[in-house]
Design a protein around this motif. Structure first.
Motif, PDB file in Angstrom:
ATOM      1  N   CYS A  18     -40.016 -46.480-132.082  1.00 22.18           N
ATOM      2  CA  CYS A  18     -39.172 -45.504-133.147  1.00 22.18           C
ATOM      3  C   CYS A  18     -37.977 -46.090-133.651  1.00 22.18           C
ATOM      4  CB  CYS A  18     -38.668 -44.140-132.161  1.00 22.18           C
ATOM      5  SG  CYS A  18     -37.906 -42.751-133.048  1.00 22.18           S
ATOM      6  N   GLU A  27     -38.664 -43.069-126.855  1.00 21.16           N
ATOM      7  CA  GLU A  27     -40.293 -42.784-127.079  1.00 21.16           C
ATOM      8  C   GLU A  27     -40.847 -42.228-125.872  1.00 21.16           C
ATOM      9  OE1 GLU A  27     -39.260 -46.768-129.243  1.00 21.16           O
ATOM     10  OE2 GLU A  27     -39.049 -45.880-127.330  1.00 21.16           O
ATOM     11  N   CYS A  75     -40.325 -38.947-130.546  1.00 21.29           N
ATOM     12  CA  CYS A  75     -39.283 -39.647-130.241  1.00 21.29           C
ATOM     13  C   CYS A  75     -37.877 -38.727-130.312  1.00 21.29           C
ATOM     14  CB  CYS A  75     -39.138 -40.604-131.470  1.00 21.29           C
ATOM     15  SG  CYS A  75     -37.537 -41.556-131.388  1.00 21.29           S
TER      16      CYS A  75
END
Length: 117
Positions: A95, A6, A22
């Motif tokens: 993420c 991320e 991400c």
């Protein structure tokens, strides 16, 4: 090597905007649902938004109309545009890549988003 990384967190004033990105690599992310979760102190990790490989997205009720998720299948990336941020959006955002057929799941290390004046 599987990697989910991320970027884009930070400090923003209430009403401001941030974009989280991400990058997923080391696996075929087109077969995965990609999305964002957040973890606030004393709360369980919760889904913020995600998008499956058919471009169907889901959003938490608290972010609908303010946050928008998008994917780039060629780059293996997923992004979260966050607008009109509120103090209650403060959290670590993670993420996630999730494959429904076998529940394979990969997580990033998280990025801090702080909304404060």
């Amino acid at each position: 090597q599987v990697r989910v990384v991320e970027s884009g967190g930070g400090l923003v004033q209430p009403g401001g905007s941030l974009r989280l990105d991400c990058a997923a690599s080391g696996f075929d992310s087109t077969l995965f649902r990609l999305g964002w979760y957040r973890h606030q102190p004393l709360w369980q990790r919760e889904l913020v938004a995600d998008m499956n490989s058919h471009n169907t997205s889901r959003y938490a009720d608290s972010v609908k109309g303010r946050f928008f998720i998008s994917r780039d299948y060629t780059k293996g990336t997923v992004s979260l545009q966050m607008n009109n941020l509120r103090a209650e959006d403060t959290a670590v955002y993670y993420c996630n890549a999730f494959r429904e057929r076998d529940a394979e799941s990969y997580w990033g290390h998280g990025t801090q988003v702080t909304v404060s004046s």
